[in-house]
Write a protein that holds these residues in place. Structure first.
Motif, PDB file in Angstrom:
ATOM      1  N   PRO A  84      18.689  35.923 -31.604  1.00 43.71           N
ATOM      2  CA  PRO A  84      18.367  34.518 -31.869  1.00 43.71           C
ATOM      3  C   PRO A  84      16.858  34.426 -32.107  1.00 43.71           C
ATOM      4  N   CYS A  85      16.290  33.234 -32.191  1.00 50.01           N
ATOM      5  CA  CYS A  85      14.827  33.139 -32.118  1.00 50.01           C
ATOM      6  C   CYS A  85      14.490  33.588 -30.706  1.00 50.01           C
ATOM      7  N   LEU A  86      13.476  34.397 -30.566  1.00 53.20           N
ATOM      8  CA  LEU A  86      13.187  34.969 -29.251  1.00 53.20           C
ATOM      9  C   LEU A  86      12.275  34.064 -28.419  1.00 53.20           C
ATOM     10  N   HIS A  87      11.925  32.935 -28.962  1.00 50.82           N
ATOM     11  CA  HIS A  87      11.073  31.967 -28.268  1.00 50.82           C
ATOM     12  C   HIS A  87       9.886  32.661 -27.609  1.00 50.82           C
ATOM     13  N   CYS A  88       9.125  33.296 -28.484  1.00 49.23           N
ATOM     14  CA  CYS A  88       7.968  34.063 -28.026  1.00 49.23           C
ATOM     15  C   CYS A  88       7.005  33.158 -27.254  1.00 49.23           C
ATOM     16  N   GLN A  89       6.440  33.722 -26.202  1.00 49.68           N
ATOM     17  CA  GLN A  89       5.447  32.938 -25.462  1.00 49.68           C
ATOM     18  C   GLN A  89       4.077  33.039 -26.129  1.00 49.68           C
ATOM     19  N   ASN A  90       3.943  34.001 -26.996  1.00 40.15           N
ATOM     20  CA  ASN A  90       2.742  34.089 -27.823  1.00 40.15           C
ATOM     21  C   ASN A  90       3.234  34.147 -29.270  1.00 40.15           C
ATOM     22  N   PRO A  91       3.745  33.018 -29.761  1.00 40.93           N
ATOM     23  CA  PRO A  91       4.480  33.057 -31.045  1.00 40.93           C
ATOM     24  C   PRO A  91       3.568  33.106 -32.261  1.00 40.93           C
ATOM     25  N   PRO A  92       3.730  34.105 -33.109  1.00 39.74           N
ATOM     26  CA  PRO A  92       2.922  34.140 -34.334  1.00 39.74           C
ATOM     27  C   PRO A  92       3.307  33.039 -35.312  1.00 39.74           C
ATOM     28  N   CYS A  93       4.542  32.535 -35.196  1.00 37.58           N
ATOM     29  CA  CYS A  93       5.019  31.555 -36.171  1.00 37.58           C
ATOM     30  C   CYS A  93       4.364  30.188 -36.012  1.00 37.58           C
ATOM     31  N   THR A  94       4.060  29.781 -34.792  1.00 38.53           N
ATOM     32  CA  THR A  94       3.518  28.428 -34.614  1.00 38.53           C
ATOM     33  C   THR A  94       2.062  28.345 -35.051  1.00 38.53           C
ATOM     34  N   VAL A 109      10.132  26.439 -25.262  1.00 38.64           N
ATOM     35  CA  VAL A 109      11.029  26.507 -26.417  1.00 38.64           C
ATOM     36  C   VAL A 109      10.209  26.258 -27.687  1.00 38.64           C
ATOM     37  N   VAL A 110      10.351  27.156 -28.636  1.00 37.89           N
ATOM     38  CA  VAL A 110       9.627  26.999 -29.900  1.00 37.89           C
ATOM     39  C   VAL A 110      10.471  26.096 -30.806  1.00 37.89           C
ATOM     40  N   ARG A 111       9.926  24.948 -31.133  1.00 39.27           N
ATOM     41  CA  ARG A 111      10.677  23.943 -31.896  1.00 39.27           C
ATOM     42  C   ARG A 111      10.154  23.789 -33.313  1.00 39.27           C
ATOM     43  N   ALA A 126       5.768  34.902 -41.133  1.00 43.16           N
ATOM     44  CA  ALA A 126       4.981  35.289 -39.951  1.00 43.16           C
ATOM     45  C   ALA A 126       5.842  35.807 -38.807  1.00 43.16           C
ATOM     46  N   CYS A 127       7.109  35.430 -38.775  1.00 44.51           N
ATOM     47  CA  CYS A 127       7.955  35.860 -37.658  1.00 44.51           C
ATOM     48  C   CYS A 127       8.316  37.341 -37.824  1.00 44.51           C
ATOM     49  N   PRO A 128       7.921  38.170 -36.877  1.00 40.38           N
ATOM     50  CA  PRO A 128       8.204  39.602 -37.033  1.00 40.38           C
ATOM     51  C   PRO A 128       9.663  39.965 -36.790  1.00 40.38           C
ATOM     52  N   TYR A 129      10.457  38.980 -36.365  1.00 39.95           N
ATOM     53  CA  TYR A 129      11.861  39.256 -36.057  1.00 39.95           C
ATOM     54  C   TYR A 129      12.802  38.671 -37.108  1.00 39.95           C
ATOM     55  N   ALA A 130      12.266  38.122 -38.158  1.00 38.92           N
ATOM     56  CA  ALA A 130      13.061  37.476 -39.213  1.00 38.92           C
ATOM     57  C   ALA A 130      14.018  36.447 -38.608  1.00 38.92           C
ATOM     58  N   ALA A 131      13.520  35.709 -37.624  1.00 37.66           N
ATOM     59  CA  ALA A 131      14.390  34.784 -36.902  1.00 37.66           C
ATOM     60  C   ALA A 131      14.456  33.403 -37.555  1.00 37.66           C
ATOM     61  N   ARG A 132      13.669  33.193 -38.585  1.00 37.85           N
ATOM     62  CA  ARG A 132      13.675  31.873 -39.212  1.00 37.85           C
ATOM     63  C   ARG A 132      14.321  31.944 -40.582  1.00 37.85           C
ATOM     64  N   THR A 133      15.031  30.905 -40.919  1.00 33.26           N
ATOM     65  CA  THR A 133      15.575  30.833 -42.269  1.00 33.26           C
ATOM     66  C   THR A 133      15.174  29.486 -42.859  1.00 33.26           C
ATOM     67  N   ARG A 186      14.195  26.521 -40.468  1.00 30.58           N
ATOM     68  CA  ARG A 186      15.133  26.241 -39.384  1.00 30.58           C
ATOM     69  C   ARG A 186      15.308  27.481 -38.523  1.00 30.58           C
ATOM     70  N   LYS A 187      15.599  27.256 -37.278  1.00 26.81           N
ATOM     71  CA  LYS A 187      15.778  28.381 -36.370  1.00 26.81           C
ATOM     72  C   LYS A 187      16.447  27.930 -35.082  1.00 26.81           C
ATOM     73  N   CYS A 188      16.796  28.893 -34.267  1.00 28.06           N
ATOM     74  CA  CYS A 188      17.417  28.621 -32.972  1.00 28.06           C
ATOM     75  C   CYS A 188      16.475  27.801 -32.095  1.00 28.06           C
TER      76      CYS A 188
HETATM   77  S1  SF4 Z   1      10.549  32.312 -34.834  1.00 28.56           S
HETATM   78 FE1  SF4 Z   1      10.079  34.472 -34.522  1.00 28.56          FE
HETATM   79  S2  SF4 Z   1       7.925  34.526 -33.900  1.00 28.56           S
HETATM   80 FE2  SF4 Z   1       8.636  32.420 -33.663  1.00 28.56          FE
HETATM   81  S3  SF4 Z   1       9.246  32.278 -31.554  1.00 28.56           S
HETATM   82 FE3  SF4 Z   1      11.106  32.793 -32.726  1.00 28.56          FE
HETATM   83  S4  SF4 Z   1      11.189  35.030 -32.696  1.00 28.56           S
HETATM   84 FE4  SF4 Z   1       9.129  34.471 -32.026  1.00 28.56          FE
END
Ligand code: SF4
Ligand code: SF4
Lengths: 250, 413
Positions: A84-94, A109-111, A126-133, A186-188
């Protein structure tokens, strides 16, 4: 009378954990997830549960189950890694969002604020996990024929699924004015709309292997707290320093 | 270019391009991003490459005005107004194409209301505006004398425009001229750091991203500055030749372009060398896509042979001929889109999570299937045509070539 069944379903315990968490000061909650890879059987039910819950259109997916082949023939085995989105605590995406449309809330929660997102897709790269579409506005019923009758055909299918509103972030989508979430990232979101009403995320309840553990990471009585103490614990791409709130058990 | 026939042909081409491109523009307006071949794993495609292409073209004026007005290299003075005008056209095209790329263009006002200070795209927006303001003012001050004089002269084509842009001024004294040049010099001095940051930030948009083998790294912003100067410089040189401003100038510019081309190729070689030497699968996979992937010819034939080797030969062994230098620059410019595509796409065309390709099939969730569709090409054609038309009309109705004449005398003013 004991409150815990000797062999109770993990869902029941997580449900109790959730109730306890919701009774807390919301600022004290830190949502998290632990996915036990030894329990995942690769059925993809969580993926579909999520798609149905959030009324995701084609090409948009929040939680995929990545299949990995390990070892060499004849010593091979499969490993299934739900992501899923890993809800990084140091998120590169935000940090890359030019308009603050995506951010971490106080519960970790990363919204995505659908009505703010300009659709630049910077967070996707920017998301290294390809968690966003990105929602490109695809519809299952695009280019499908209309058939007579009420059960089949484009219009019936449209009304049955695609016209149904999704309740993400506790609101009704698609938004009538701006068209969101079409054109948005969009993402989890850990099914925040379900959590609000005391329900576990759809991927957790649909997981037939009970491989997905969800709850407040700071609650010492919770199942997730227990799981976080396991020596099997690891996080994806730990070396990047993103500090995901979604953990895995080997 | 003063030749009416060429003018008509180019305006005709631009109008035809606009008409044909309208089909793509209409589709994108009607169907949004659904009309593109983009996906979630390759979310940036042709339009971002075209955006970077225009970004490069803007650097020509930067190079010229800095050399002329900051370092007082007088020989480049005659092309000051022309290059400043080019930058305005190119930057406008850049803004238009990237606007098409946004999922919700109608929300750009959010840049002002909810500024994301930590975002490189936010800063890109800030510095793009700064560049537009600087170069619009610079061009205006470079043209003002001709505008005022043209407004007073009978028979000036589009005289109403001259009048309008004179803002009621009817006389232009030598003192005004000196003052305007001081302003131009001041703006050029300001543009030095602003421009470097502008090009650097555009590189930083990519450079700061984790897990991006080609983009990530300190070399990227530097590469962006050099590539911008190279393509922008090549455009300016080509235009200097086309407008028959001064062949000696074309010759000098040829030396500058050759130097920039060598530096660029050196940096590119470094990128490949370091990438391959890391031994990391993801790095090698991305570089392999560029050099040996299905579009290997874009790299080897278009970029290396036509865009680098041939120009390098012309600039090194035929540099006495303005014709050869202009041909070399033309080749550099038209092949530059290949450089940009090879920067934008291959990094995204490698799955960043092992096994992702085998899960949840949808063609918008593939990395290996992106190829710009007709709508994307048509929109790009539309923007190129718009730029060409604006340039042709501007060069005809504004004194951007004549204003450069005698400009060298004023550089030290
Ligand atoms: S979208 Fe990617 S970088 Fe952002 S919180 Fe989720 S997993 Fe982490
Ligand atoms: S796509 Fe939306 S959420 Fe993502 S960076 Fe752009 S504006 Fe922010």
């Amino acid at each position: 009378m004991t409150r815990v069944l000797p062999l109770e379903d993990a869902l029941l315990r997580m449900q109790r954990d959730l109730k306890r968490a919701l009774a807390k000061d919301p600022r004290q909650i830190r949502w998290g997830m632990v996915i036990d890879l030894s329990r995942c059987i690769g059925c993809h039910a969580c993926t579909l549960g999520c798609v149905a819950e959030n009324k995701l259109p084609p090409g948009v997916v929040y939680r995929v189950v990545v299949e990995e082949e390990m070892g060499h023939y004849p010593m091979v085995r499969w490993r299934f890694v739900p992501r899923p989105c890993l809800h990084c605590q140091n998120p590169p995406c935000t940090k890359v969002c030019p308009v603050h449309a995506t951010y971490s809330d106080e519960q970790g929660v990363v919204r995505v604020d659908y009505n703010k997102c300009i659709g630049c897709r910077y967070c996707l790269v920017a998301c290294p996990y390809a968690a966003r579409t990105s929602d490109f506005g695809e519809r299952y019923t695009n280019d499908t024929p209309e058939l007579p009758g009420k059960l089949f055909g484009r219009r019936a299918a449209f009304a049955g699924y695609e016209q149904r509103l999704s309740a993400e972030y506790g609101r009704r989508w698609p938004d009538r004015n701006g068209g969101s979430p079409f054109g948005n990232a969009r993402k989890c979101h850990f099914c925040l709309h379900r959590l609000k009403v005391g329900m576990l995320p759809a991927c957790v309840t649909s997981c037939i292997g009970r491989a997905t553990i969800f709850g407040d990471r700071t609650d010492p009585e919770s199942l997730i707290f227990e799981a976080l103490g396991s020596p099997r614990l690891f996080r994806l791409k730990e070396e990047l320093g993103t500090q995901p709130a979604v953990y895995y058990l080997k | 270019m003063n030749d009416n026939r060429y003018y008509k042909i180019l305006v005709g081409l631009a109008v035809a391009g606009l008409i044909i491109g309208t089909w793509g523009v209409a589709n994108v307006i009607l169907y949004g991003k659904r009309a593109t071949a983009l996906g979630s794993y390759v979310p940036w495609g042709l339009w971002v490459a075209v955006y970077l292409f225009f970004l490069g073209l803007t650097a020509g004026a930067f190079l010229i005005t800095i050399l002329t007005y900051v370092f007082r290299v007088k020989i480049f003075a005659p092309i000051g107004p022309l290059s400043a005008f080019t930058v305005l056209v190119a930057i406008t095209c850049e803004v238009i194409i990237i606007s098409f790329d946004l999922g919700h263009f109608s929300r750009v006002w959010r840049f002002v209301v909810n500024p994301g200070w930590t975002s490189m795209i936010f800063w890109m927006g800030v510095f793009t505006n700064a560049m537009i303001i600087i170069y619009a003012l610079e061009l205006y001050f470079l043209l003002r004398r001709n505008l005022v004089e043209g407004a007073q002269r009978e028979g000036t084509p589009a005289r109403w425009l001259y009048r309008l842009l004179s803002f009621g001024k009817t006389e232009f004294t030598e003192a005004d001229h000196v003052a305007d040049h001081r302003r131009v010099r001041l703006l050029s001095i300001i543009s030095l750091p602003v421009g470097l940051i502008f090009y650097g930030i555009n590189g930083a948009i990519f450079a700061i991203l984790l897990n991006r083998p080609i983009w990530n790294g300190a070399l990227t912003p530097l590469l962006f500055i050099v590539t911008a100067l190279l393509s922008g410089g090549a455009l300016t040189t080509f235009l200097t030749y086309i407008f028959k401003i001064d062949d000696a100038l074309v010759h000098y510019l040829g030396h500058v372009i050759r130097f920039l081309l060598v530096v660029f190729l050196f940096l590119e070689a470094l990128q490949f060398f370091v990438g391959y030497k890391t031994g990391m699968v993801i790095n090698r996979a991305s570089l392999d896509i560029i050099a040996f992937g299905p579009y290997w010819w874009v790299f080897w034939v278009v970029h290396i042979l036509l865009g680098s080797a041939v120009p390098l030969y012309l600039l090194s062994f035929r540099h006495e001929s303005a014709h050869a230098v202009a041909a070399a620059c033309f080749l550099i410019i038209i092949t530059f889109i290949a450089v940009r595509l090879n920067f934008v796409i291959p990094d995204q065309a490698v799955y960043k999570l092992e096994g992702l390709e085998a899960t949840f099939y949808h063609w918008r969730l593939r990395t290996d299937q992106y190829f710009p569709n007709l709508n994307e090409w048509l929109v790009s054609l539309w923007v190129f045509s718009l730029g060409l038309l604006a340039f042709m009309l501007g060069s005809r109705y504004l004194p951007i070539v004549s204003a450069g004449k005698g400009e060298a005398h004023h550089v030290e003013a």
